[in-house]
Design a protein around this motif. Structure first.
Motif, PDB file in Angstrom:
ATOM      1  N   GLY A 117       0.818  -1.214   0.000  1.00 54.52           N
ATOM      2  CA  GLY A 117       0.000   0.000   0.000  1.00 54.52           C
ATOM      3  C   GLY A 117       0.847   1.258   0.000  1.00 54.52           C
ATOM      4  O   GLY A 117       0.644   2.156  -0.822  1.00 54.52           O
ATOM      5  N   VAL A 118       1.814   1.323   0.890  1.00 53.66           N
ATOM      6  CA  VAL A 118       2.655   2.531   0.972  1.00 53.66           C
ATOM      7  C   VAL A 118       3.563   2.645  -0.246  1.00 53.66           C
ATOM      8  O   VAL A 118       3.825   3.752  -0.732  1.00 53.66           O
ATOM      9  N   ALA A 141       4.328   2.435   9.951  1.00 57.61           N
ATOM     10  CA  ALA A 141       3.440   1.295  10.204  1.00 57.61           C
ATOM     11  C   ALA A 141       3.898   0.076   9.412  1.00 57.61           C
ATOM     12  O   ALA A 141       3.941  -1.047   9.936  1.00 57.61           O
ATOM     13  N   ALA A 142       4.265   0.295   8.136  1.00 52.15           N
ATOM     14  CA  ALA A 142       4.719  -0.815   7.291  1.00 52.15           C
ATOM     15  C   ALA A 142       6.036  -1.398   7.790  1.00 52.15           C
ATOM     16  O   ALA A 142       6.225  -2.625   7.805  1.00 52.15           O
ATOM     17  N   VAL A 143       6.944  -0.524   8.199  1.00 51.04           N
ATOM     18  CA  VAL A 143       8.245  -0.982   8.720  1.00 51.04           C
ATOM     19  C   VAL A 143       8.042  -1.816   9.980  1.00 51.04           C
ATOM     20  O   VAL A 143       8.627  -2.901  10.141  1.00 51.04           O
ATOM     21  N   LYS A 144       7.204  -1.322  10.869  1.00 50.82           N
ATOM     22  CA  LYS A 144       6.928  -2.056  12.114  1.00 50.82           C
ATOM     23  C   LYS A 144       6.230  -3.381  11.815  1.00 50.82           C
ATOM     24  O   LYS A 144       6.555  -4.416  12.426  1.00 50.82           O
ATOM     25  N   ALA A 145       5.308  -3.379  10.860  1.00 48.50           N
ATOM     26  CA  ALA A 145       4.592  -4.608  10.509  1.00 48.50           C
ATOM     27  C   ALA A 145       5.559  -5.681  10.023  1.00 48.50           C
ATOM     28  O   ALA A 145       5.410  -6.867  10.349  1.00 48.50           O
ATOM     29  N   ALA A 162       0.554   1.657  17.047  1.00 52.70           N
ATOM     30  CA  ALA A 162       1.412   2.570  17.820  1.00 52.70           C
ATOM     31  C   ALA A 162       2.436   3.255  16.907  1.00 52.70           C
ATOM     32  O   ALA A 162       2.725   4.446  17.055  1.00 52.70           O
ATOM     33  N   ALA A 163       2.959   2.516  15.930  1.00 59.04           N
ATOM     34  CA  ALA A 163       3.937   3.087  14.998  1.00 59.04           C
ATOM     35  C   ALA A 163       3.292   4.145  14.105  1.00 59.04           C
ATOM     36  O   ALA A 163       3.894   5.186  13.821  1.00 59.04           O
ATOM     37  N   ALA A 164       2.059   3.879  13.661  1.00 62.85           N
ATOM     38  CA  ALA A 164       1.338   4.859  12.843  1.00 62.85           C
ATOM     39  C   ALA A 164       1.083   6.135  13.644  1.00 62.85           C
ATOM     40  O   ALA A 164       1.273   7.251  13.139  1.00 62.85           O
ATOM     41  N   GLU A 165       0.679   5.975  14.889  1.00 62.24           N
ATOM     42  CA  GLU A 165       0.426   7.124  15.770  1.00 62.24           C
ATOM     43  C   GLU A 165       1.700   7.940  15.985  1.00 62.24           C
ATOM     44  O   GLU A 165       1.684   9.179  15.914  1.00 62.24           O
TER      45      GLU A 165
END
Length: 212
Positions: A117-118, A141-145, A162-165
Motif C-alpha cells: 500500500g505505501v 506502520a509498514a516498517v513495524k509490521a 502505535a507506529a502509525a500514531e
C-alpha cells in the motif's frame, strides 16, 4: 477474544469498522486539514468511506480477502476525486493485490498489505517520510509490521497502530513539501498532517477489531 487470523468475512467487517471510524472522525479530519489546507479532507474521506461501505455490503459474501480491500480502494477512487481519493484508493488497491490468494489475514498479511500500500502511494504521489503527508504514518506502520510479522496478529496490530500514531505525531514537527500546506512554510509546524491522521484512524480501527 482477540483473533489469531481473520477470515474473508471478518476482513470485510474490519474494513467496515474502519470506514465507520473515518466517517465519525470527519470533524477532526476536516479541522486537521483546515489547519494546513482547505479543510476538505475530512468530507472527502467520509464520502469515500460511505461509498466503500455501500460496495462492501452490495454482496452478502465477500469474494476474497484481496477483493475486500480492493473494493474499498475502488470505491474511494470513484467517489472522492482529488488527491486523497487517488492516494487512499491506491493504498487499499495495491495493498489488496499483495493479499492475492490468501485464505486468512494474519500478521504477515498485515505486513504485506501495508508495504504494498505505501509503495503504491509513494510511487503515485512522490512523497517520502519527512514530507508531512500520509506517508509519515503509513511507512512507519509498514516498517513495524515487517518487524513483527512473526508475532500473533493482535500483537502485530497493536505495535503497528502505535507506529502509525508515532509517525503522525512526528509529522507535527515537519515543514510540508506537498499540497496547499507547502505554501505555509514553517507556519505549518505544530500541526499533524490530515492524511496521516486518517491513516491512524484506519489502522487503529484494524487493531481494535483484531484485539476485540
Amino acid at each position: 477474544m482477540s483473533k489469531a487470523n481473520l477470515s474473508k468475512d471478518e476482513v470485510k467487517a474490519m474494513l467496515i469498522l474502519a470506514c465507520e471510524r473515518i466517517i465519525a472522525a470527519e470533524p477532526m479530519l476536516s479541522q486537521a486539514d483546515r489547519d494546513l489546507g482547505d479543510g476538505d479532507h475530512g468530507m472527502g474521506m467520509e464520502r469515500g468511506m460511505r461509498a466503500a461501505i455501500e460496495k462492501l455490503n452490495a454482496t452478502p459474501e465477500v469474494e476474497s480477502i484481496e477483493k475486500a480491500f480492493s473494493t474499498v480502494g475502488m470505491a474511494m477512487m470513484s467517489s472522492m476525486g482529488g488527491a486523497s481519493g487517488a492516494i487512499f484508493g491506491t493504498f487499499f488497491r495495491n495493498g489488496g493485490k499483495a493479499l492475492n490468494g490468501k485464505e486468512a489475514f494474519d500478521a504477515a498479511g498485515l505486513a504485506a498489505f501495508l508495504q504494498a500500500g505505501v509503495d503504491g502511494v509513494k510511487q503515485r504521489g512522490g512523497a517520502a517520510v519527512g514530507d508531512k503527508t500520509c506517508v509519515d504514518a503509513m511507512e512507519p506502520a509498514a516498517v513495524k509490521a515487517a518487524e513483527v510479522a512473526g508475532q500473533t496478529l493482535p500483537e502485530a496490530a497493536t505495535a503497528v497502530a502505535a507506529a502509525a500514531e508515532a509517525g503522525k505525531e512526528a509529522s507535527k514537527a515537519m515543514v510540508a513539501k506537498f499540497g496547499r500546506a507547502k505554501t505555509l512554510g514553517e507556519a505549518c509546524i505544530g500541526f499533524p498532517d490530515a492524511g496521516a491522521c486518517s491513516v491512524v484512524v484506519i489502522i487503529t480501527a484494524f487493531r481494535d477489531f483484531i484485539v476485540a
